[in-house]
Scaffold this motif. Structure first.
Motif, PDB file in Angstrom:
ATOM      1  N   ASN A   1      19.010  33.028  47.384  1.00  0.00           N
ATOM      2  CA  ASN A   1      17.572  33.262  47.272  1.00  0.00           C
ATOM      3  C   ASN A   1      17.343  34.623  46.610  1.00  0.00           C
ATOM      4  OD1 ASN A   1      17.470  35.355  49.320  1.00  0.00           O
ATOM      5  ND2 ASN A   1      17.574  33.739  50.858  1.00  0.00           N
TER       6      ASN A   1
ATOM      7  N   LEU B   1       7.904  24.317  52.752  1.00  0.00           N
ATOM      8  CA  LEU B   1       8.050  25.632  52.126  1.00  0.00           C
ATOM      9  C   LEU B   1       9.445  25.811  51.558  1.00  0.00           C
ATOM     10  CD1 LEU B   1       6.979  28.567  51.648  1.00  0.00           C
ATOM     11  CD2 LEU B   1       7.937  29.105  53.899  1.00  0.00           C
TER      12      LEU B   1
ATOM     13  N   ASP C   1      12.081  28.191  50.940  1.00  0.00           N
ATOM     14  CA  ASP C   1      12.424  29.509  51.460  1.00  0.00           C
ATOM     15  C   ASP C   1      13.248  30.255  50.414  1.00  0.00           C
ATOM     16  OD1 ASP C   1      13.110  31.749  52.876  1.00  0.00           O
ATOM     17  OD2 ASP C   1      13.886  30.672  54.607  1.00  0.00           O
ATOM     18  N   GLU C   2      12.604  31.232  49.765  1.00  0.00           N
ATOM     19  CA  GLU C   2      13.255  31.977  48.689  1.00  0.00           C
ATOM     20  C   GLU C   2      13.668  33.382  49.113  1.00  0.00           C
ATOM     21  OE1 GLU C   2      11.425  30.310  44.656  1.00  0.00           O
ATOM     22  OE2 GLU C   2       9.917  31.270  45.923  1.00  0.00           O
ATOM     23  N   GLY C   3      13.542  33.693  50.392  1.00  0.00           N
ATOM     24  CA  GLY C   3      13.995  34.980  50.881  1.00  0.00           C
ATOM     25  C   GLY C   3      12.970  36.090  50.765  1.00  0.00           C
TER      26      GLY C   3
ATOM     27  N   HIS D   1       6.861  33.801  49.217  1.00  0.00           N
ATOM     28  CA  HIS D   1       6.766  32.687  48.272  1.00  0.00           C
ATOM     29  C   HIS D   1       5.455  32.827  47.487  1.00  0.00           C
ATOM     30  CE1 HIS D   1       7.523  28.621  46.934  1.00  0.00           C
ATOM     31  NE2 HIS D   1       6.541  28.083  47.633  1.00  0.00           N
TER      32      HIS D   1
ATOM     33  N   THR E   1       2.541  24.567  57.382  1.00  0.00           N
ATOM     34  CA  THR E   1       3.972  24.613  57.077  1.00  0.00           C
ATOM     35  C   THR E   1       4.754  24.001  58.228  1.00  0.00           C
ATOM     36  OG1 THR E   1       3.644  26.610  55.765  1.00  0.00           O
ATOM     37  CG2 THR E   1       5.907  26.093  56.431  1.00  0.00           C
TER      38      THR E   1
ATOM     39  N   ARG F   1      10.666  24.562  56.590  1.00  0.00           N
ATOM     40  CA  ARG F   1      11.148  25.658  55.734  1.00  0.00           C
ATOM     41  C   ARG F   1      12.520  25.211  55.241  1.00  0.00           C
ATOM     42  NH1 ARG F   1       8.305  30.573  56.553  1.00  0.00           N
ATOM     43  NH2 ARG F   1       9.922  31.676  55.436  1.00  0.00           N
TER      44      ARG F   1
ATOM     45  N   TYR G   1      15.700  25.604  52.249  1.00  0.00           N
ATOM     46  CA  TYR G   1      16.332  26.476  51.268  1.00  0.00           C
ATOM     47  C   TYR G   1      16.574  25.760  49.941  1.00  0.00           C
ATOM     48  CZ  TYR G   1      19.912  29.365  49.086  1.00  0.00           C
ATOM     49  OH  TYR G   1      20.634  30.115  48.199  1.00  0.00           O
TER      50      TYR G   1
ATOM     51  N   SER H   1       4.544  20.002  48.542  1.00  0.00           N
ATOM     52  CA  SER H   1       5.029  21.359  48.315  1.00  0.00           C
ATOM     53  C   SER H   1       4.480  21.866  46.992  1.00  0.00           C
ATOM     54  CB  SER H   1       6.559  21.391  48.299  1.00  0.00           C
ATOM     55  OG  SER H   1       7.026  22.732  48.341  1.00  0.00           O
TER      56      SER H   1
END
Length: 191
Positions: free
Chosen positions: A30, A93, A95-97, A100, A115, A118, A120, A136
């Motif tokens: 991410n 969602l 999850d991009e770290g 978002h 949400t 979550r 990845y 999404s």
């Protein structure tokens, strides 16, 4: 994932025609992980969002974020959908770290998506959407050659992410990395 799947293979192929002895080691993570890897020196460079401090960043291209929904969703008949319309369904969602991009836009309008998941992996999200588990917002580049039976719609107001190349200190990178960075910039820089 979008850059890894849709840019990197062609870049590597073309670069290896010029420099056949260069070897690559790819890491996928991410935005936060990639930024940390660059900062600690475990990778030479990476693709991140544009909000990274302590690194040299070069914006390459803008990429529209689109609403992604099952084929039988009521909004598929519309040309574009509003953020408010996206609040009615369970939200999956990516999850991009970091924060978002769509969530930042939702907050800007005082909206709170429902949400329920979550995830990845964006391809897992597309599979979940195909199964009707929710909707999404994903990058358009990621949906190029999409193998899932899903529908995408433009969002109003539009959400744009900037694909950015980042590195710490180009002068101390291996020569192959410096050449590859220049190669990427020449190929994809539009901003």
């Amino acid at each position: 994932s979008s850059v890894t799947c849709h840019w990197i293979p062609g870049l590597i192929k073309d670069f290896k025609e010029l420099y056949p002895t260069v070897h690559f080691e790819l890491h996928q993570g991410n935005y936060t992980e990639i930024s940390n890897w660059i900062k600690e020196g475990s990778v030479d460079f990476g693709f991140v969002n544009s909000n990274v401090s302590d690194l040299t960043t070069i914006p390459l291209q803008e990429d529209e974020m689109v609403a992604v929904m099952p084929v039988d969703h009521p909004l598929t008949s519309f040309t574009e959908v509003s953020l408010e319309e996206l609040l009615k369904d369970p939200y999956i969602l990516l999850d991009e770290g970091v924060i978002h991009e769509p969530l930042m836009i939702f907050k800007q309008y005082d909206f709170e998506p429902d949400t329920q998941y979550r995830v990845y992996d964006p391809y897992a999200i597309m599979s979940m959407i195909e199964q009707g588990l929710g909707i999404s917002i994903l990058p358009k580049l990621l949906l190029h050659k999409c193998p899932y039976n899903i529908v995408t719609k433009s969002i109003s107001p539009s959400i744009i992410r900037t694909i950015t190349l980042a590195y710490k200190d180009k002068r101390v990178l291996p020569i192959a990395s410096r050449y590859f960075i220049d190669f990427i910039i020449e190929r994809y820089r539009e901003i």
